[in-house]
Write a protein that holds these residues in place. Sequence first.
Motif, PDB file in Angstrom:
ATOM      1  N   SER A   1       0.830  -1.195   0.000  1.00 21.41           N
ATOM      2  CA  SER A   1       0.000   0.000   0.000  1.00 21.41           C
ATOM      3  C   SER A   1       0.870   1.251   0.000  1.00 21.41           C
ATOM      4  O   SER A   1       1.949   1.278   0.571  1.00 21.41           O
ATOM      5  CB  SER A   1      -0.872  -0.006   1.251  1.00 21.41           C
TER       6      SER A   1
ATOM      7  N   THR B   1      -1.845  -1.373  -5.082  1.00 23.44           N
ATOM      8  CA  THR B   1      -1.754  -2.498  -4.166  1.00 23.44           C
ATOM      9  C   THR B   1      -0.780  -3.480  -4.810  1.00 23.44           C
ATOM     10  O   THR B   1      -0.138  -3.150  -5.805  1.00 23.44           O
ATOM     11  CB  THR B   1      -3.137  -3.148  -3.945  1.00 23.44           C
TER      12      THR B   1
ATOM     13  N   GLU C   1      -7.432  -2.303   1.070  1.00 25.57           N
ATOM     14  CA  GLU C   1      -7.008  -0.921   0.831  1.00 25.57           C
ATOM     15  C   GLU C   1      -8.126   0.062   1.209  1.00 25.57           C
ATOM     16  O   GLU C   1      -7.877   1.103   1.815  1.00 25.57           O
ATOM     17  CB  GLU C   1      -6.649  -0.765  -0.652  1.00 25.57           C
TER      18      GLU C   1
END
Length: 191
Positions: free
Chosen positions: A2, A17, A130
Amino acid sequence: MSELETPAADGFRSHRTERLELHALVMEHVEAVHDVYGDPATWSHLPQGRHATPQVTAAMIAKAQPSWHEYGLGYWSVLLKAPLPGCSLRPGEIIGTGGVSVVDGDVWNLGYRLTPGVWGRGLAGEIVREALACARAVAPGRPVVARVLSENTASRRVVERAGMVLVREETERSGPAAGRKRLIFSDRHLP
Ligand SMILES: CC(C)(COP(=O)(O)OP(=O)(O)OC[C@H]1O[C@@H](n2cnc3c(N)ncnc32)[C@H](O)[C@@H]1OP(=O)(O)O)[C@@H](O)C(=O)NCCC(=O)NCCS
């Protein structure tokens, strides 16, 4: 990995990601997003929800914009960073949407819809991780909620794997899913 720890200049609008690029969903994406939302396979649990025309998709994108402007976070378009083994979709192609968006002001609504060619690789989980991290960074006090039709096993697996808990079951009162059972999951216990 991330990029949350090193926020980009555009805040939460663009992320990477492990396997995906996430970019704020904007009107320029309408054609590619419609390819996914117009595909009956992505609506097998709610055939009436399919986007029959790009105009329906454009209306959905327009409705998603205020969350970005007013709450600093919203739905992303999802793209592949690199080719996936056994998958013909190319890096840079939009393969769906996902993320969290504020609709009624009280909660983040979690959503995701991916083109069938990429299913079964845990990509939805990558988006959800995320999205949960971003929601906690932007507004930790606002719960994240996912509303899943009870027969939608795939979606249910995604939220359960992300550690979300079933907080309520309700029968949809109106709209295309009227009369159907909806499971409400959240990232925390709700009153
Ligand atoms: C829900 C969705 C985003 C899951 O994406 P994904 O990246 O495939 O998710 P995962 O790889 O973690 O797989 C989740 C579940 O999908 C199902 N699944 C996996 N591959 C599949 C395939 N090829 N065909 C049908 N279902 C499949 C399985 O039940 C799997 O759970 P399991 O791993 O415990 O068996 C995707 O199925 C989708 O876009 N569905 C249509 C839109 C939708 O239902 N959105 C949610 C509305 S609430």
